[in-house]
Design an enzyme around this catalytic site. Structure first.
Site, short mmCIF file in Angstrom:
data_model
loop_
_atom_site.label_atom_id
_atom_site.label_comp_id
_atom_site.label_asym_id
_atom_site.label_seq_id
_atom_site.Cartn_x
_atom_site.Cartn_y
_atom_site.Cartn_z
N GLU A 166 -0.75 -24.49 -1.13
CA GLU A 166 -2.06 -24.12 -1.30
C GLU A 166 -2.39 -23.09 -2.76
O GLU A 166 -2.44 -22.47 -3.31
CB GLU A 166 -2.67 -23.24 -0.31
CG GLU A 166 -2.86 -23.97 1.43
CD GLU A 166 -3.14 -22.54 2.02
OE1 GLU A 166 -3.34 -20.99 1.81
OE2 GLU A 166 -2.76 -22.66 3.15
N ASN A 207 1.97 -29.04 0.16
CA ASN A 207 0.99 -29.09 1.41
C ASN A 207 -0.69 -27.60 1.05
O ASN A 207 -0.03 -26.97 0.29
CB ASN A 207 1.51 -28.32 2.68
CG ASN A 207 1.01 -28.20 3.51
OD1 ASN A 207 0.95 -29.35 4.02
ND2 ASN A 207 1.11 -26.45 4.19
N HIS A 243 -6.84 -28.26 8.77
CA HIS A 243 -7.72 -27.03 9.31
C HIS A 243 -9.62 -27.64 9.21
O HIS A 243 -10.07 -27.60 8.36
CB HIS A 243 -7.74 -26.05 8.69
CG HIS A 243 -6.17 -24.69 8.97
ND1 HIS A 243 -6.25 -25.23 10.23
CD2 HIS A 243 -5.22 -25.45 8.14
CE1 HIS A 243 -4.41 -24.57 10.13
NE2 HIS A 243 -4.40 -24.67 8.77
N GLU A 272 -0.89 -29.03 9.68
CA GLU A 272 -1.56 -28.04 10.49
C GLU A 272 -3.18 -28.26 11.32
O GLU A 272 -3.94 -27.67 11.84
CB GLU A 272 -1.66 -27.21 9.57
CG GLU A 272 -0.86 -26.67 8.88
CD GLU A 272 -1.20 -25.37 7.51
OE1 GLU A 272 -1.82 -24.45 7.43
OE2 GLU A 272 0.39 -25.78 6.88
N ASP A 274 -5.76 -28.22 13.93
CA ASP A 274 -6.74 -27.56 14.43
C ASP A 274 -8.21 -27.63 14.52
O ASP A 274 -8.68 -28.18 12.89
CB ASP A 274 -6.33 -26.59 14.78
CG ASP A 274 -6.44 -25.19 13.50
OD1 ASP A 274 -7.18 -25.64 12.77
OD2 ASP A 274 -5.73 -23.84 13.67
#
Ligand code: G3I
Length: 361
Positions: A166, A207, A243, A272, A274
């Site tokens: 990030e 990432n 996400h 990751e 979701d």
């Protein structure tokens, strides 16, 4: 630099073969071809893909149903929190690797690989570090030591590392963090070099989130990793966190975006995934959610060197979402009572209906 081992192994293999989807899962199939009743990890192995989950170590210790599914459904695990700097070195010079070691042991016992998360981030840093009033030289040495000690500790036991996480803002500029402020943008290349020195065989990833589609942020990541590779910096892959939230609409163009990273000779991974929603959940929202998961998996399966697809937890029981986005949740594959949701069945269906060369091994 040379291709990571995972890529070299498949560099000569030809194209993905995309087969038509089979019919829905047993729960919803009525007469069509049912998806075989096999765990995600087995179905993914047929597609040369590792499928993973983030793991909450308290749940793993205390909840037998959680433990069983974490071991049976997934072929990689990512520590949700216990490899972060605040967990590993809560006081300067005092290391606590025990919870992360427990996860690595769990993975070994269950034939799983480990995604290490995370070496350099602006978040979840120990307070001795953020309030320490260190000089730039001291901080550089502290970061070097953190990366070296952590990667060495897990050497040979971590498959992929999220080395830098990030680092960008939404507009593609570098995020204002302690690292950028004190060390300048070169901290990113240094982090990859230091991690590579500590474990030359680990796959090293950049990432980030909101980079799954094209736009200023993913353009900036693409520019960065392209430049790093041209300079010989040992970056092996790019992680797309995945996400999503159904209220924003589902993204388009993800496969094309993954493809341009593939063209740079990099591995990719969904790291990751979701898909959250405004609560309460209902059948329509769950169907949209399932489509969100499907799109993420589809982008990965269409990308020759997309080597793993990881969900950020698998049950709504322990999700990070409601704590961060009040009024939102239900983001995972299983509900709070471990009942599989449409998204779980959709992933099984998608994995069972595809066959591709390349991928994880
Ligand atoms: O460690 C303390 C504990 O001592 C205390 O008792 C407890 C009380 O709430 O809090 C604990 O800290 C929590 C920590 O997770 C460890 O459990 C924090 O409050 C909580 O905010 C923290 O949240 C994590 C979040 O990262 C922090 O940014 C989530 O669990 C974790 O899922 C989330 O993961 C991030 C990825 O690392 C990077 N990408 C985005 C993703 C979602 O935000």
């Amino acid at each position: 630099m040379t291709l990571p081992r995972s890529l070299a192994a498949v560099a000569s293999a030809c194209c993905l073969t995309l087969l038509p989807l089979v019919a829905a899962s047993p729960a919803s199939a009525s007469g069509g071809t049912a998806v075989p009743d096999r765990p995600l990890r087995q179905l993914a192995a047929d597609d040369h893909l590792r499928v993973g989950t983030a793991v909450d170590m308290s749940a793993l210790a205390d909840d037998a149903a959680y433990r069983r599914l974490a071991g049976s459904e997934f072929s990689t695990v990512t520590p949700e929190n216990v490899m972060k700097w605040e967990a590993i070195e809560p006081r300067q010079g005092e290391y606590d690797y025990a919870p992360a070691d427990r996860l690595v042991d769990f993975a070994r016992k269950h034939g799983q690989k480990v995604r290490g998360h995370v070496l350099v981030w602006h978040n979840q840093l120990p307070s001795w570090l953020t309030s320490g009033d260190f000089s730039a030289d001291q901080l550089r040495e502290i970061l070097h030591r953190h990366i070296t000690d952590t990667v060495r500790h897990f050497k040979g036991r971590v498959w992929q590392w999220d080395v830098v996480n990030e680092a960008f803002n939404e507009d593609g500029t570098l995020r204002d963090s302690i690292w950028l402020r004190e060390l300048g943008p070169g901290y990113i290349a240094d982090a990859f070099r230091w991690a590579h020195e500590a474990d030359p065989h680990a796959l090293l990833f950049y990432n980030d989130y909101n980079t799954e589609w094209t736009g200023p942020k993913s353009d900036a990541v693409h520019d960065l990793v392209g430049r790093l590779r041209a300079e010989g910096v040992p970056v092996d892959g790019v992680g797309f966190q995945g996400h999503l939230g159904i209220q924003y609409g589902l993204p388009t163009g993800m496969a094309a975006n993954f493809a341009r990273f593939d063209k740079l000779g990099l591995a990719t991974a969904v790291t990751e995934a979701d898909v959250r929603m405004p609560l309460p959940a209902d059948a329509d929202k769950l169907a949209t959610q399932a489509e969100g998961y499907r799109l993420l998996l589809d982008a990965c399966l269409r990308t020759r060197h997309c080597i793993s697809f990881t969900v950020w937890g698998f049950t709504d029981k322990y999700s990070w979402v409601p704590g961060t986005f009040p009024g939102e949740g239900a983001a995972n594959l299983y509900d709070e009572g471990y009942r599989p949701k449409p998204a779980y069945r959709t992933l099984r269906s998608e994995l069972a209906g595809r066959a591709r060369a390349g991928g994880a091994e």
